[in-house]
Design an enzyme around this catalytic site. Structure first.
Site, PDB file in Angstrom:
ATOM      1  N   TYR A   1      -8.092   2.782   6.399  1.00 18.35           N
ATOM      2  CA  TYR A   1      -8.825   3.337   5.254  1.00 18.35           C
ATOM      3  C   TYR A   1     -10.314   3.280   5.570  1.00 18.35           C
ATOM      4  CZ  TYR A   1      -4.640   3.600   2.396  1.00 18.35           C
ATOM      5  OH  TYR A   1      -3.399   3.947   1.905  1.00 18.35           O
TER       6      TYR A   1
ATOM      7  N   ASP B   1       0.800  -1.223   0.000  1.00 18.63           N
ATOM      8  CA  ASP B   1       0.000   0.000   0.000  1.00 18.63           C
ATOM      9  C   ASP B   1       0.833   1.273   0.000  1.00 18.63           C
ATOM     10  OD1 ASP B   1      -2.516   1.554   0.429  1.00 18.63           O
ATOM     11  OD2 ASP B   1      -1.525   2.005   2.331  1.00 18.63           O
TER      12      ASP B   1
ATOM     13  N   ASP C   1       4.563   0.637   4.071  1.00 22.48           N
ATOM     14  CA  ASP C   1       4.403  -0.581   4.863  1.00 22.48           C
ATOM     15  C   ASP C   1       4.329  -1.785   3.921  1.00 22.48           C
ATOM     16  OD1 ASP C   1       1.949  -0.283   3.676  1.00 22.48           O
ATOM     17  OD2 ASP C   1       0.876   0.220   5.512  1.00 22.48           O
TER      18      ASP C   1
ATOM     19  N   GLU D   1       5.221  10.080   3.479  1.00 22.82           N
ATOM     20  CA  GLU D   1       4.937   8.702   3.066  1.00 22.82           C
ATOM     21  C   GLU D   1       4.268   8.726   1.695  1.00 22.82           C
ATOM     22  OE1 GLU D   1       3.334   4.503   4.862  1.00 22.82           O
ATOM     23  OE2 GLU D   1       2.293   6.317   5.513  1.00 22.82           O
TER      24      GLU D   1
END
Length: 518
Positions: free
Chosen positions: A250, A98, A101, A491
């Site tokens: 999410y 994703d 990670d 990120e």
């Protein structure tokens, strides 16, 4: 005999004249300063700035791949997660991680596939002109193979691989993972209409991409899409209500927008008007028509409005579709979305002093990039259909204005910003060096086990470059802090890469669009 020869000569002359006239009329000249736009499938001159940026952006999909790698071009990546899905007797080794990670979240991954497909469908020829279409198709295929395997039967969809809490406690390379990777699935008793419908949208959109590449695969994808949509609609419920512990990652605010989004894609993929009627009939209230929204992995309403406006733009005059009042309302709402994006409109949304559309602090680049993609697409719909004015509270705007906005957001993220930094890693002379990304932060010959946090905490730049990563982006004051633990700003996510790939593809070249996606 001589008469026959003369007749043949005249026939040849007439044929050549006809070809010349045909070649002339496929170029449409507009009065808004954009010049001449070629016929669909014939891109204009390639803008090498955006072509180069596109080539960089697409590399992040290679960085994020899971499974047994094929023709690996990222020297510090290797095979990983080969046993994913094994406990259920299915192969979920492919797909993509994703973000920084090693989770496989089905909801944003399916959205990534849908957006990649939309970009290829609208701008595949521009991608080809930039020699990047194959890279986009490769990334799409890697995700679609995973999604197909994640749907082993009509009413079962595996929506996640890994435990996010456990995963986020570890800092290690994906190639060295030894932790258990549990599976999460939705069923009639544990529904997830949002993720099932988004996956259906991905299947339908990708089926259109593969229609001319691999008809068998295309048909299989469409079959999965229709069955998933039926499952999502029949067993309604949000997956983060079924699994509340996942709302921290999410969180889906509603499943209604995904149902409309999937129905719209299935209409384009099948031509079956029952899917269009789904969106324009009793379920139209799901769209909240008249209220413009921002497009994102969670809220598909603006995307659906633009996608269905495509039908209105290219509908034949007098057809039932052209006279559909609700479809007209979708287009009117899409118009309103465009109006809030244009900086000179009376309804213009907030943007930073540097010119970035600013909607959310976390992952601040997602909304402007998604919005810029929609603006570029809408501009091209207007150009290609000959409708050259957008009215915003009495103000008139042109397709060129929308394209100018789209370019402004692309240019901002590529370095034309107060920080003078490219937020696309690997593009330009200065970009983030401490991206929050496990694989990029740990040397490739190091096995840290789960506890590699010294590589998270070090002040040194990442030893590996996460090429193509679009990081979260700046704060409201245009500032940016390049620190690895600055997750909010630094990120990268795979779905961000799909959005920026779409935007850059739209800007690579100028060309009008095909009247039909099929």
């Amino acid at each position: 005999m001589a008469n026959c020869v003369r007749c043949c000569c005249w026939l040849l002359v007439l044929m050549l004249m006809a070809l010349a006239i045909t070649a002339a009329v496929v170029f449409v000249r507009y009065k808004n300063g954009e010049g001449v736009f070629p016929f669909p499938g014939v891109p204009g001159a390639v803008d090498h700035k955006y072509a180069d940026a596109l080539a960089v952006a697409l590399q992040f999909f290679q960085v994020q791949k899971s499974g047994k790698l094929v023709n690996n071009t990222i020297h510090w990546r290797g095979d990983s997660a080969l046993d994913d899905g094994k406990e259920a007797g299915i192969d979920l080794s492919k797909g993509m991680y994703d973000a920084g990670d090693h989770m496989k979240f089905g909801f944003p991954m399916a959205f990534t596939a849908t957006m990649l497909s939309w970009s290829v469908l609208e701008y595949g020829d521009a991608m080809r002109a930039a020699d990047q279409r194959d890279s986009a198709i490769d990334a799409l295929n890697w995700i679609m193979d995973y999604l197909v395997n994640a749907h082993p039967s009509d009413d079962v969809l595996y929506i996640q691989v890994g435990d996010p809490k456990a995963d986020h406690k570890c800092w290690e390379r994906p190639e060295k993972m030894k932790e258990k990777r549990p599976l999460t699935k939705i069923t009639p008793n544990s529904p997830g209409s949002d993720v099932a419908a988004e996956t259906a949208a991905a299947m339908a959109a990708a089926s259109l991409v593969y229609k001319t590449i691999n008809k068998t695969y295309s048909s299989s994808l469409l079959d999965h899409g229709e069955r998933l949509f039926a499952f999502a609609d029949k067993h309604r419920g949000s997956y983060t209500r079924t699994f509340p512990e996942l709302s921290a990652f999410y969180n889906s605010t509603t499943y209604q927008d995904e149902l409309l989004w999937a129905a719209s894609w299935l209409y384009h993929a099948t031509g079956n008007h029952s899917y269009l009627a789904y969106a324009t009939g009793k379920n139209k209230d799901f769209a909240d028509l008249g209220n413009p929204r921002y497009f994102s992995w969670d809220d598909k309403r603006a995307g659906t409005e633009v996608l269905l406006s495509r039908v209105s733009f290219f509908a034949s005059q007098g057809s039932d579709v052209a006279q559909d009042d609700v479809l007209g309302m979708y287009k009117q709402t899409a118009d309103a979305v465009m109006c809030i994006l244009l900086p000179d409109s009376e309804t213009a949304a907030f943007r930073t002093e540097g010119g970035l559309l600013y909607v959310a602090e976390w992952n601040s680049l997602q909304h402007p990039v998604a919005s810029a993609f929609l603006a570029a697409v809408y501009s091209d719909y207007m150009q290609s259909s000959g409708k050259t004015e957008l009215s915003c509270s009495g103000q008139g705007f042109s397709p060129a204005d929308l394209r100018k906005f789209a370019k402004s957001q692309a240019d901002y993220l590529l370095g034309s910003n107060p920080m003078k930094i490219s937020y696309l890693v690997g593009y330009g002379d200065r970009y983030p060096e401490k991206v929050h990304h496990r694989g990029a932060s740990i040397p490739e010959d190091v096995d840290t086990g789960c506890d590699g946090h010294k590589w998270l905490e070090t002040s040194k730049p990442n030893p590996n470059v996460a090429t193509g990563a679009l990081v979260g982006g700046p704060y409201k004051n245009d500032s940016f802090v390049d620190e690895r633990d600055n997750v909010m700003q630094n990120e990268a996510t795979t779905y961000n890469s799909a959005l920026v790939a779409g935007l850059l593809s739209a800007l690579v070249s100028t060309s009008s669009l095909a009247r039909s996606l099929s």
